[in-house]
Design a protein around this motif. Structure first.
Motif, short mmCIF file in Angstrom:
data_model
loop_
_atom_site.label_atom_id
_atom_site.label_comp_id
_atom_site.label_asym_id
_atom_site.label_seq_id
_atom_site.Cartn_x
_atom_site.Cartn_y
_atom_site.Cartn_z
N GLY B 27 57.75 46.65 13.01
CA GLY B 27 58.19 45.28 12.93
C GLY B 27 59.66 45.04 12.96
N SER B 28 60.50 45.93 13.39
CA SER B 28 61.85 45.47 13.59
C SER B 28 62.41 46.02 14.90
N SER B 29 61.55 46.03 15.88
CA SER B 29 61.99 46.58 17.15
C SER B 29 62.16 45.44 18.17
N THR B 118 55.38 45.24 19.12
CA THR B 118 56.81 45.31 19.40
C THR B 118 57.12 46.20 20.60
#
Lengths: 292, 449
Positions: B27-29, B118
Motif C-alpha cells: 500500500g505505498s507503492s 499497487t
C-alpha cells in the motif's frame, strides 16, 4: 586575517562531528518532519498535505487516550521507581548494609535483561490460570485478580518497568553519592550530625543533578513506552489495543496501516511533547538550585 | 513472542497463519517498474537463467532441488528475508524503488490484493500461467484472481473443518454437532458435565475466526467495485447472524477467552478444557506437533452448518507463490512457481517436507492421498473430510487491498465486546466505523448500509 584563519581551522576540527551529527541525527529527524507534510493514499498516491497530518493528530481521540495513558504512567510509576532507587542508593552508601556489592549487582542485573525477555517472563508470572501469581493467590486462599486485565494492565507494566530500571537509577544515584568528598562528612560529624542528618543535608542536595538526569531519562522512557505493551498484546489482545500507547499507535499506523506520513507527524508531535516535559523538569530542578 | 515462536516451531501453514493478523499492508507503492510484456530470456542447461525466490518455509530447498533437476535451464536461489510482515515490508520497499526485489515470493492470500492493486505483482496469465484457473481448486483460484488477471499460484490452503475431543463429548454424553444449533446444545451439555470445560474458545484478537464465519455465510462484508468504490456491510443480517450466535454462547459463559497459539491455549486444548477447534485443515499439523500426548483423542468432522442440509464451508489461512512485476525473468519465474505447486513430484514434496495441503484438482482426485488413514486421528481418513470441505467452500470471498489493517483493529472493536461480554453486534458496528474511516483516508469512496 589571522582570526579568520583560526576560525577556519576550528571548523575543520568540527567537521567530523558535524558530519556524523548530520548523518545520524539531523537528516533522519529532518526526513521524518519532511514526511509528515505529505499524505499517501492507496488510491491517489502521494500529495502534499501541509499541516493536515498535524491537525488530524490534534483531534485524534485514539492518540489522546494513548498520551493520557503514558502521562498517568509517568505520574505514578516514575516517582515510585526513583524513590526505591534513591532509598537503596542511600542505604548502600551509608555502608551499614551487609553484602553491598551483591545487592548492587543483584539490583542492577534486571537492567541487563532485554525488555522483551523481561516482559515475557513477567507475562508468565502474571498470566492466566497457570501463572505463578495465580498459584500464590490460590495458596493463600484468595481469588486471583486479573493482573493483565483492563484494570490492572498499566500497573503490571509499571511493575515490569520498575523491576527493570530500579537498578539502573540506583547506580546513577550511588555514583553521584560516591563523588562527595569525605571531608564534608568529617566536618558534619564534628558538628555532631548523625547518618540521617547527613543524608538530608549533604547527600540529597548533592544528588539533585543526578536526580534531574534520572528524571529526564524516565520521562523519555515513559512517553516512549513500547516494548512491554507490545509483548503483552500477544497475551491479551483486547486489553492492549493498537493505540494503547502513542508509540504503539505510531508503529501500527506505519507498519499495519501503511500510513507512514501520519505516523511521522505523530512521532514529531510526541518528540515535541517529550522535549517540553523534559525541559520543564530541567527548569524546575535548576530553579530550586538557585533558591538554595 | 510466545505465539510466534510457537507457530514457527509448528508448521509452515500454522506459521503463515499466526502471521496473517500481522501481515504487512503493502500500500505505498506508485508503480512496480513495469517493463511491458517481455517475460525475459529462456535459459539452457549450460547457461541457466538465474532467479531469486523469497520464502520463509523451512526445508523448501528440498523442493527447489527437485525443480532444478527437472529444469536445469533455471537456477533458483532461495533467500529467507523474514516471516510475513518482515518480508512484505521488503517487497514493498523494492516495489517503491523499482528494483531490489526477488523474482518469486511466498505470500499469504490476504496480502496478495494489496500488492496486486499497487502494480507490484505480475499477471501470470501473460507469462505462461493461463491454465491456473483450470489446474487449481475453484476454492482457491478466487483468492489469486482479479477479473481475468491471476496474481499468484495457489500453494496451500485451509479448508474449514472441526477438530473435536472424542473423550470430552463422550463424558458429556452428547452427539458431535453437524449444525450450529446442535453445536450450541452441545456447548451446554459439555459445560454441564464439567464447569471447567467449554465447547470452544473466543480469541479477541483473531479476526480470522470472524472471517471464517462471514465467509461461510457468504456475508460479503466488503465489496470492491472497480478500484476505488468500496461497499462495507459488516452490519448485514448475515454478519449479525454470526455475531448474535457467538454473543449468546459468550454471554452464557459457554466459551472461554483464550489466545489461539499461546501456551495457555495449547494447555487448554491438551487438557480437554476446549472441546472443539473450528479451523483450517492445517490445524492437524499443530495438534500433532504440540500435543503428541493427545494422539487418538481427536477426530475431525465437517465444519457445522447453519441449516440442516446446508453444505457451505469456508477457509482459514493459506498462501500462494507470486511473481514480481519488476522481475526480468517473469517467464522462468512463472515456470518455477507453477511447477512447485502443481507438478506431482513437487506436490508430494510439499506435502511430505512442509506438511502443506495441495491445491491442485489432480491431487484431490488421487485415492491414495484421500484414503490415507491418519494415526493421530485414530486412523480416520481425514482427507475425505478436508476434500468435502474444499469442494463446498464458498468461492465468492475476496480479501481487501488493506486486509492487514482490517484484521488489526478487530481487537480494538469486536475484541472489546468479546472480552467485556457486551454486544458483538455493537463490536461489528465499531469495526465497520474504523474500517470506513481508514478506507476514506486511503482515497476509497465508501458506502455503508
Amino acid at each position: 586575517m589571522s582570526g579568520v584563519r583560526a576560525n577556519r581551522t576550528a571548523y575543520l576540527f568540527l567537521l567530523p562531528f558535524l558530519a556524523v551529527f548530520a548523518v545520524t541525527i539531523a537528516v533522519p529527524l529532518g526526513y521524518a518532519i519532511w514526511l509528515s507534510f505529505f499524505k499517501h493514499q492507496l488510491i491517489g498516491g502521494t500529495v502534499f498535505a501541509g499541516l493536515d497530518n498535524y491537525t488530524r493528530a490534534l483531534s485524534d481521540q485514539l492518540l489522546h487516550e494513548g498520551v493520557g495513558r503514558v502521562l498517568l504512567f509517568l505520574a505514578v510509576q516514575v516517582p515510585i521507581m526513583l524513590v526505591i532507587a534513591l532509598a537503596v542508593a542511600l542505604a548502600l552508601d551509608s555502608g551499614r548494609m551487609g553484602g553491598g556489592a551483591i545487592v548492587r549487582i543483584g539490583l542492577f542485573l534486571p537492567y541487563a535483561v532485554p525488555a522483551v525477555v523481561a516482559t515475557l517472563m513477567w507475562g508468565y508470572i502474571f498470566g492466566g490460570q497457570f501463572g505463578l501469581a495465580a498459584q500464590v493467590f490460590d495458596a493463600v486462599g484468595l481469588p486471583t485478580p486479573d493482573l493483565l486485565g483492563p484494570g490492572l494492565m498499566l500497573a503490571s507494566i509499571g511493575n515490569v518497568v520498575t523491576w527493570s530500571f530500579v537498578g539502573y537509577n540506583m547506580l546513577i544515584f550511588y555514583a553521584a553519592l560516591r563523588t562527595i568528598p569525605a571531608e564534608v562528612y568529617e566536618a558534619a560529624a564534628i558538628d555532631g550530625a548523625g547518618e540521617y542528618r547527613k543524608a538530608w543535608s549533604i547527600k540529597l542536595p548533592a544528588l539533585r543533578p543526578a536526580l534531574a538526569l534520572a528524571l529526564i531519562f524516565s520521562v523519555i522512557g515513559s512517553i516512549q513506552l513500547f516494548n512491554e505493551p507490545s509483548v503483552l498484546q500477544a497475551l491479551r489482545p483486547s486489553v492492549v489495543t493498537t493505540s494503547y500507547t502513542p508509540n504503539l499507535y505510531a508503529y501500527n499506523l506505519a507498519f499495519t496501516g501503511g500510513q507512514t506520513n501520519y505516523a511521522a507527524a505523530v512521532a514529531v508531535l510526541l518528540g515535541g511533547i517529550t522535549v517540553v516535559i523534559a525541559y520543564a523538569v530541567q527548569l524546575g530542578v535548576a530553579r530550586r538550585n538557585r533558591v538554595i | 513472542m510466545i505465539t510466534t515462536t510457537r507457530a514457527r516451531r509448528l508448521t509452515a501453514p500454522a506459521a503463515a497463519l499466526a502471521l496473517l493478523a500481522l501481515a504487512a499492508c503493502g500500500g505505498s507503492s506508485t508503480d512496480g517498474g513495469s517493463d511491458g510484456g517481455d517475460g525475459g530470456p529462456t535459459g539452457t542447461a549450460d547457461d541457466p537463467v538465474e532467479i531469486t525466490f523469497w520464502s520463509w518455509l523451512p526445508d523448501i530447498q528440498k523442493t527447489i532441488d527437485l525443480f532444478e533437476q527437472a529444469h536445469p535451464e533455471i537456477d533458483v536461489t532461495l533467500e529467507n528475508v523474514g516471516v510475513g510482515t518482515d518480508q512484505y515490508t521488503k517487497i514493498q520497499n523494492a516495489a517503491d524503488a523499482g528494483s531490489g526485489g526477488p523474482d518469486v515470493a511466498h505470500m499469504t492470500y490476504d496480502a496478495i490484493p494489496s500488492f496486486a492493486l499497487t502494480g507490484a505483482l505480475a499477471d501470470l496469465t501473460q507469462y505462461g500461467g493461463e491454465d491456473i484457473p483450470d489446474t487449481f481448486l475453484p476454492a482457491v483460484v478466487g483468492l489469486v484472481q482479479q477479473g481475468d488477471a491471476v496474481y499468484g499460484v495457489p500453494q496451500d490452503f485451509g479448508p474449514g473443518v472441526m477438530y473435536y475431543r472424542t473423550d470430552v463429548f463422550e463424558a458429556a454424553g452428547v452427539e458431535v454437532p453437524t449444525t450450529w444449533a446442535e453445536y450450541a446444545t452441545a456447548a451446554e451439555a459439555i459445560k454441564a458435565s464439567d464447569p471447567n470445560r467449554y465447547i470452544t474458545y473466543l480469541d479477541p484478537g483473531l479476526a480470522d475466526a470472524a472471517y471464517m464465519g462471514l465467509w461461510q455465510l457468504d456475508a460479503a462484508p466488503w465489496t470492491l467495485d472497480g478500484e476505488s468504490d468500496l461497499a462495507l456491510d459488516l452490519n448485514s443480517d448475515r454478519a449479525l447472524q454470526w455475531a448474535d450466535y457467538w454473543d449468546g454462547l459468550n454471554q452464557a459463559g459457554l466459551t472461554i477467552e483464550s489466545v489461539q497459539g499461546s501456551d495457555e491455549w495449547f494447555k487448554q486444548l491438551g487438557d480437554g478444557q476446549i472441546a472443539t477447534w473450528v479451523v483450517g485443515a492445517w490445524g492437524l499439523q499443530a495438534l500433532t506437533g504440540v500435543l503428541p500426548q493427545n494422539e487418538g483423542l481427536w477426530r475431525v468432522a465437517p465444519m457445522p452448518v447453519w441449516d440442516e442440509g446446508d453444505t457451505a464451508t469456508s477457509q482459514f489461512g493459506g498462501s500462494g507463490t507470486v511473481v514480481l512485476e519488476q522481475s526480468e525473468h517473469k517467464d522462468a519465474a512463472t515456470t518455477f512457481a507453477l511447477w512447485m505447486n502443481s507438478d506431482p513430484t513437487a506436490v508430494e514434496s510439499l506435502k511430505n517436507d512442509q506438511g502443506l495441503l495441495p491445491t491442485t484438482n489432480a491431487a484431490w482426485e488421487d485415492p491414495a492421498f484421500l484414503d490415507e488413514e491418519i494415526a493421530y486421528l485414530g486412523g480416520q481418513q481425514a482427507r475425505q473430510v478436508f476434500a468435502e470441505s474444499a469442494r463446498n467452500s464458498v468461492t465468492t470471498w475476496r480479501w481487501l487491498p488493506f486486509q492487514p489493517y482490517v484484521g488489526s483493529v478487530y481487537k480494538d472493536t469486536v475484541g472489546q465486546a468479546i472480552s467485556g461480554r457486551t454486544s458483538l453486534a455493537d463490536g461489528f458496528a465499531a469495526w465497520q466505523d474504523r474500517v470506513a474511516e481508514y478506507a476514506e483516508q486511503q482515497g476509497f469512496t465508501v458506502t455503508t448500509d
